[in-house]
Write a protein that holds these residues in place. Structure first.
Motif, PDB file in Angstrom:
ATOM      1  N   PHE A   1     -26.049 -29.433   9.834  1.00 41.46           N
ATOM      2  CA  PHE A   1     -26.996 -28.323   9.689  1.00 41.46           C
ATOM      3  C   PHE A   1     -27.729 -28.020  10.990  1.00 41.46           C
ATOM      4  O   PHE A   1     -28.163 -28.930  11.710  1.00 41.46           O
ATOM      5  CB  PHE A   1     -28.027 -28.666   8.612  1.00 41.46           C
TER       6      PHE A   1
ATOM      7  N   PHE B   1     -36.814 -26.233  16.084  1.00 48.76           N
ATOM      8  CA  PHE B   1     -36.037 -25.883  14.900  1.00 48.76           C
ATOM      9  C   PHE B   1     -35.248 -27.107  14.444  1.00 48.76           C
ATOM     10  O   PHE B   1     -34.739 -27.864  15.251  1.00 48.76           O
ATOM     11  CB  PHE B   1     -35.091 -24.719  15.207  1.00 48.76           C
ATOM     12  N   ARG B   2     -35.123 -27.235  13.152  1.00 48.87           N
ATOM     13  CA  ARG B   2     -34.496 -28.436  12.594  1.00 48.87           C
ATOM     14  C   ARG B   2     -32.984 -28.399  12.733  1.00 48.87           C
ATOM     15  O   ARG B   2     -32.345 -27.362  12.565  1.00 48.87           O
ATOM     16  CB  ARG B   2     -34.881 -28.598  11.123  1.00 48.87           C
ATOM     17  N   TRP B   3     -32.439 -29.584  13.036  1.00 50.80           N
ATOM     18  CA  TRP B   3     -30.994 -29.775  12.936  1.00 50.80           C
ATOM     19  C   TRP B   3     -30.729 -31.171  12.422  1.00 50.80           C
ATOM     20  O   TRP B   3     -31.563 -32.065  12.542  1.00 50.80           O
ATOM     21  CB  TRP B   3     -30.293 -29.483  14.266  1.00 50.80           C
TER      22      TRP B   3
ATOM     23  N   ASP C   1     -30.740 -24.940  11.826  1.00 51.38           N
ATOM     24  CA  ASP C   1     -31.496 -23.770  11.376  1.00 51.38           C
ATOM     25  C   ASP C   1     -30.980 -22.521  12.094  1.00 51.38           C
ATOM     26  O   ASP C   1     -30.973 -22.456  13.326  1.00 51.38           O
ATOM     27  CB  ASP C   1     -32.981 -23.998  11.691  1.00 51.38           C
ATOM     28  N   LYS C   2     -30.548 -21.546  11.337  1.00 46.21           N
ATOM     29  CA  LYS C   2     -29.981 -20.326  11.923  1.00 46.21           C
ATOM     30  C   LYS C   2     -30.977 -19.611  12.833  1.00 46.21           C
ATOM     31  O   LYS C   2     -30.598 -18.975  13.822  1.00 46.21           O
ATOM     32  CB  LYS C   2     -29.520 -19.383  10.803  1.00 46.21           C
ATOM     33  N   ASP C   3     -32.259 -19.717  12.507  1.00 49.12           N
ATOM     34  CA  ASP C   3     -33.286 -19.044  13.316  1.00 49.12           C
ATOM     35  C   ASP C   3     -33.329 -19.576  14.748  1.00 49.12           C
ATOM     36  O   ASP C   3     -33.826 -18.894  15.656  1.00 49.12           O
ATOM     37  CB  ASP C   3     -34.668 -19.216  12.675  1.00 49.12           C
TER      38      ASP C   3
END
Length: 296
Positions: free
Chosen positions: A49, A41-43, A51-53
């Motif tokens: 930022f 998942f991206r940060w 990614d909430k997922d």
């Protein structure tokens, strides 16, 4: 089984730990600046930022992210990168856990024996000792202070102050297995606290699976070895020639600048606290190196 969010999951320790956690049935999510796999998942620290997922069903966070201490010369810019990659990323995690109201069972963070400073002394440092006041110590103090903020959210925290990690692929041993480093550095009397990667991963797994394993621990093997003995043991294991002269301190200082001090200094670090709740698979250097290079 737990769902674990890991920073630094594509690094030396992160890759091995992810494999071992997955083999035990845990689900692993990895934060990446350029996600390519389904579990990545991206940060972005610059964008503040994550990614909430990435936090879906997450019960534990393992924070391993951090630019390599010995990868580049310590310019002022590099020093700031060493701090930010550990401290600001931990702060970002802290903020997002609150924002997303993630019900964590534990926050588990890497740290380093650099907490005690790049010094050579007769003292055997324990978790109760105060930090030194040099750069590497200050990095560790800031790193740990952010991790401990999670306790304010009633989230248990485990911090592992790690020594040199022994593994065949990449890492310190790969750098030492060169003509330059197959000789003692400086006096050779400085100590080199170390740990086999399997033992280190086992400690992280224990922090996930054992609710009682919280607090700050020195993640080092119980055996103390100087740079001189470490180098001789490595050369013998590799069946390579050990150069009969020490590399003078001024050579390393000229080549590496301020970073040379972490190679030229080192004290003993106690494993007594962690040994009360964990039995090392590789408690001595010879058995650790035999396993790394010969699979024994």
């Amino acid at each position: 089984m737990a769902t674990i969010l890991i920073t630094g999951g594509t690094g030396l320790i992160g890759k091995e730990l992810t494999k071992k956690l997955t083999n035990r049935g845990h689900v692993v999510n990895i934060l990446s600046r350029n996600p390519k796999k389904n579990n990545e998942f991206r940060w972005s620290l610059k964008e503040n930022f994550i990614d909430k997922d990435a936090f879906t069903n997450v019960s534990h966070i393992i924070h391993l992210a951090g630019a390599g201490i010995a990868d580049k010369r310590w310019t002022n810019e590099r020093k700031q990168e060493l701090i930010d990659s550990r401290v600001k990323t931990a702060s970002l995690l802290f903020n997002k856990v609150q924002e997303y109201k993630t019900p964590l069972k534990a926050f588990i963070s890497a740290s380093a024996i650099g907490y005690y400073g790049a010094i050579t002394s007769n003292e055997i440092f324990t978790e109760e000792d105060d930090p030194e006041n040099d750069f590497i110590s200050k990095v560790c103090v800031k790193w740990e202070n952010v991790a401990l903020k999670f306790e304010h959210l009633d989230i248990p925290v485990t911090i592992l102050r790690t020594g040199i990690v022994l593994t065949k692929s990449d890492g310190a041993l790969q750098k030492m297995n060169t003509p330059l480093f197959l000789s003692s550095l400086g006096s050779g009397k400085q100590y080199m606290p170390w740990i086999h990667i399997d033992d280190l991963c086992a400690l992280y797994i224990k922090a996930v699976e054992d609710k009682k394993f919280t607090g700050i621990f020195n993640a080092v093997a119980p055996e103390h070895q100087t740079n001189e003995i470490f180098t001789k043991t490595l050369a013998t294991t590799l069946k390579k020639t050990l150069f009969p002269f020490n590399i003078p301190s001024f050579v390393l200082k000229t080549a590496l600048g301020e970073m040379a001090y972490i190679l030229l200094n080192g004290s003993r670090v106690s494993a007594k606290k962690v040994s009360k709740s964990y039995s090392f698979n590789f408690p001595d250097l010879q058995s650790a190196l035999n396993n790394v290079y010969n699979g024994k």
